[in-house]
Design a protein around this motif. Structure first.
Motif, PDB file in Angstrom:
ATOM      1  N   ALA A   1      15.977 -45.009-120.266  1.00  0.00           N
ATOM      2  CA  ALA A   1      15.928 -46.277-119.709  1.00  0.00           C
ATOM      3  C   ALA A   1      14.840 -47.052-120.795  1.00  0.00           C
ATOM      4  O   ALA A   1      14.460 -46.456-121.948  1.00  0.00           O
ATOM      5  N   LEU A   2      15.110 -48.326-120.890  1.00  0.00           N
ATOM      6  CA  LEU A   2      14.354 -49.165-121.772  1.00  0.00           C
ATOM      7  C   LEU A   2      12.805 -49.478-121.168  1.00  0.00           C
ATOM      8  O   LEU A   2      12.520 -49.701-120.061  1.00  0.00           O
ATOM      9  N   ASP A   3      11.956 -49.390-122.430  1.00  0.00           N
ATOM     10  CA  ASP A   3      10.468 -49.276-122.055  1.00  0.00           C
ATOM     11  C   ASP A   3      10.260 -50.885-121.855  1.00  0.00           C
ATOM     12  O   ASP A   3      10.371 -51.688-122.750  1.00  0.00           O
TER      13      ASP A   3
ATOM     14  N   VAL B   1      21.007 -53.983-118.852  1.00  0.00           N
ATOM     15  CA  VAL B   1      21.274 -54.698-117.454  1.00  0.00           C
ATOM     16  C   VAL B   1      22.804 -54.486-117.209  1.00  0.00           C
ATOM     17  O   VAL B   1      23.423 -54.318-116.128  1.00  0.00           O
ATOM     18  N   ALA B   2      23.714 -54.648-118.383  1.00  0.00           N
ATOM     19  CA  ALA B   2      25.053 -54.432-118.033  1.00  0.00           C
ATOM     20  C   ALA B   2      25.472 -53.021-117.548  1.00  0.00           C
ATOM     21  O   ALA B   2      26.398 -52.744-116.854  1.00  0.00           O
TER      22      ALA B   2
ATOM     23  N   ILE C   1      23.475 -51.033-116.167  1.00  0.00           N
ATOM     24  CA  ILE C   1      23.100 -50.697-114.576  1.00  0.00           C
ATOM     25  C   ILE C   1      23.999 -51.550-113.630  1.00  0.00           C
ATOM     26  O   ILE C   1      24.157 -50.898-112.635  1.00  0.00           O
ATOM     27  N   ASP C   2      24.555 -52.641-114.074  1.00  0.00           N
ATOM     28  CA  ASP C   2      25.548 -53.298-113.178  1.00  0.00           C
ATOM     29  C   ASP C   2      26.652 -52.513-112.907  1.00  0.00           C
ATOM     30  O   ASP C   2      27.300 -52.247-111.900  1.00  0.00           O
ATOM     31  N   GLU C   3      27.253 -51.728-114.084  1.00  0.00           N
ATOM     32  CA  GLU C   3      28.291 -50.864-114.054  1.00  0.00           C
ATOM     33  C   GLU C   3      28.120 -49.823-113.019  1.00  0.00           C
ATOM     34  O   GLU C   3      28.863 -49.239-112.294  1.00  0.00           O
ATOM     35  N   GLU C   4      26.772 -49.157-113.311  1.00  0.00           N
ATOM     36  CA  GLU C   4      26.650 -48.156-112.239  1.00  0.00           C
ATOM     37  C   GLU C   4      26.437 -48.594-110.913  1.00  0.00           C
ATOM     38  O   GLU C   4      26.877 -47.685-110.041  1.00  0.00           O
ATOM     39  N   VAL C   5      26.091 -49.833-110.733  1.00  0.00           N
ATOM     40  CA  VAL C   5      25.809 -50.129-109.345  1.00  0.00           C
ATOM     41  C   VAL C   5      27.261 -50.355-108.665  1.00  0.00           C
ATOM     42  O   VAL C   5      27.521 -49.890-107.475  1.00  0.00           O
ATOM     43  N   THR C   6      28.079 -50.842-109.438  1.00  0.00           N
ATOM     44  CA  THR C   6      29.653 -51.177-108.918  1.00  0.00           C
ATOM     45  C   THR C   6      30.052 -49.757-108.609  1.00  0.00           C
ATOM     46  O   THR C   6      30.942 -49.614-107.605  1.00  0.00           O
ATOM     47  N   GLU C   7      29.744 -48.785-109.608  1.00  0.00           N
ATOM     48  CA  GLU C   7      30.388 -47.410-109.183  1.00  0.00           C
ATOM     49  C   GLU C   7      30.006 -46.800-108.008  1.00  0.00           C
ATOM     50  O   GLU C   7      30.459 -46.162-107.406  1.00  0.00           O
TER      51      GLU C   7
END
Length: 526
Positions: free
Chosen positions: A20-22, A60-61, A63-69
């Motif tokens: 994760a990004l700090d 963010v991109a 995370i968006d992919e993970e949310v979609t999955e």
């Protein structure tokens, strides 16, 4: 950590975790200072900030992919869960006691699902989403049981007044499945006479199975009904209204030869003379017609137990009382004109109702006293409809202490009802309660009449309920349209109910049913 399923085998795979990004730079660093002040960045700091923004965009991109999955996986899981619920429900159905229930018991349960008469009438007969038609669509067992249970199909409702629209083949199918038949046929002079005659003829072919006939008869249907003479061997009950355009030339005598007929109701104003009845076998009658016509029928109606007589006020024939008519078994009676009581001897009479008109020459108290003395009957219930005088009513209740149920149905004169409630209210301690033997009090307001004083009604009930010598157990308040008690009065009435008073407060159609029960009346439309 991202997760996904294989589209072929359904195996769940997870990707390696991504760091994760700090997003919280340490205090004291130049980055922290830039984030929390308005200082401008140097060129090198600008390059650094751009790199941080790029990393945030990438994260963010991802995370968006993970949310979609995850959403896709959640959708798949919800679909799987719904499928499992359905599968489990179907398997539980295998263990249902209904599968082992005897068809006879299942038929008894089905009988409880048949719509009431009013519901059937509002649906105008056949409704495929109601019982019993719906039962045939559930499964083979239910279909077999419902089709082989004749009682489910016995009531046939055809209403042309409200626009008949059921296919004829469905009526034919229902007639095939039924055994005994309860026919409700409501004709209309303005509807298609050809279709009405066709359907009535279809029903007439099964007239040997008729047990009840609720009929609004048109002039075109008269010959079809007349042709049933000698063929109504199972008919027990008739409730009929006529809407003739012209009076038939010949009397309608098909009911004269119906050997099982014991209940007959007729509402048809001035054309009563066109219908002859087997009066000698009737136990229940509702007759609306001329004075002399009803008298002639009663001369042979010695088996009557319950009756409602609507005497036409426009009858031109003179009112000849003559010889008394003995009705030895009559227990319940309502007459629209109390003068008719002068013709009767009723030794078994227990319940009496009549319409009270403002006629100074009519001594109601004397009329009742004469009837009771002549008949030596013990009257237990009295119902007064119309404009009953409070003083006379109180005197009647006092003179005949056997009356323990009293009802009044007001049509227009509210003042007399209010006066009566004041009379019936128990006085202050030490006073005398009028007719303490009254166990039931029934107050009804008909359509079009002014509301009674509900506070006075409450006060009357409360005083009698709390009096030591009162035998009050039951009370009813009925109003056929709106204008009932306000909320505070209703709450106080409910207090009496919680204290043990059996209190009914009804309005609309339910109130009308109760009023009809007190008047011993059933209209052709129920």
């Amino acid at each position: 950590m991202a997760a996904h399923r294989c589209s072929k085998c359904g195996t769940l795979y997870t990707d390696p975790p991504v760091k994760a990004l700090d997003v919280s730079p340490s205090p004291g660093t130049r980055h922290h200072t830039l984030l929390n002040t308005n200082e401008p960045p140097s060129d090198s700091e600008t390059t650094f900030v751009h790199s941080v923004i790029s990393k945030a965009d990438a994260r963010v991109a991802r995370i968006d992919e993970e949310v979609t999955e995850l959403q896709e996986m959640l959708k798949h899981l919800r679909a799987e869960r719904a499928s499992l619920y359905r599968y489990r429900k179907r398997n539980r159905a295998i263990l249902s006691p209904l599968r082992r229930m005897p068809p006879e018991m299942l038929g008894e349960i089905f009988a409880l699902t048949v719509p009431s008469f009013n519901a059937a009438l509002s649906g105008n007969g056949i409704n495929m989403v109601r019982s019993p038609w719906l039962l045939t669509q559930v499964g083979s067992l239910w279909r077999a049981v419902s089709v082989s249970t004749p009682s489910l199909w016995s009531r046939v409702v055809i209403d042309f007044k409200n626009g008949y629209h059921n296919p004829v083949p469905l009526i034919e199918l229902q007639l095939q499945r039924a055994q005994s038949l309860k026919i409700h046929f409501y004709g209309s002079e303005t509807a298609d006479s050809r279709l009405q005659n066709q359907l009535f003829q279809l029903l007439s072919e099964q007239c040997l199975r008729w047990e009840e006939l609720w009929l609004v008869l048109t002039s075109d249907m008269v010959p079809l009904l007349a042709a049933l003479r000698g063929r109504l061997s199972s008919l027990k009950q008739v409730q009929m209204e006529t809407c003739f355009v012209q009076t038939p030339a010949d009397p309608l005598d098909c009911f004269q030869t119906a050997p099982s007929l014991v209940t007959f109701g007729l509402y048809n104003s001035h054309r009563s003379r066109t219908i002859t009845l087997p009066a000698h076998q009737l136990t229940r009658a509702q007759l609306n017609g001329p004075w002399r016509w009803i008298k002639d029928i009663l001369k042979s109606a010695s088996m009557l137990v319950e009756a409602n007589f609507g005497i036409q006020s426009d009858d031109p024939s003179p009112r000849e009382f003559g010889e008394l008519i003995g009705l030895p078994h009559l227990r319940r009676l309502y007459v629209s004109d109390p003068e008719f009581l002068k013709c009767l001897r009723t030794p078994a009479l227990e319940a009496l109702g009549f319409y009270v008109v403002k006629n100074p020459s009519l001594d109601i108290l004397l009329l009742l006293q004469t009837l009771i003395d002549r008949s030596t009957c013990l009257l237990r219930r009295l119902c007064l409809r119309g404009c009953a005088d409070a003083n006379i009513t109180a005197e009647i209740l006092e003179r005949f202490p056997s009356i323990n149920e009293f009802g009044t149905i007001t049509a227009s004169d509210r003042n007399r009802v209010d006066d009566l409630m004041a009379k019936l209210a128990a006085p202050k301690p030490g006073g005398t309660v009028i007719s303490p033997q009254l166990r039931s009090l029934f107050f009804a307001r008909e359509k079009g009449s002014k509301p009674i004083d509900y506070d006075a009604f409450l006060a009357m009930l409360k005083s009698r309920w709390g009096a030591d010598v009162s035998e009050l157990q039951n009370a009813a308040l009925l109003f056929t349209q709106g204008c009932g008690p306000d909320r505070p009065t209703l709450r106080k009435l409910h207090v009496l109910r919680r204290e043990g008073l059996s209190l009914s407060i009804l309005e609309g159609s339910e109130a009308m049913k109760e009023v009809a029960a007190w008047l011993y009346w059933s209209s052709p439309r129920g």
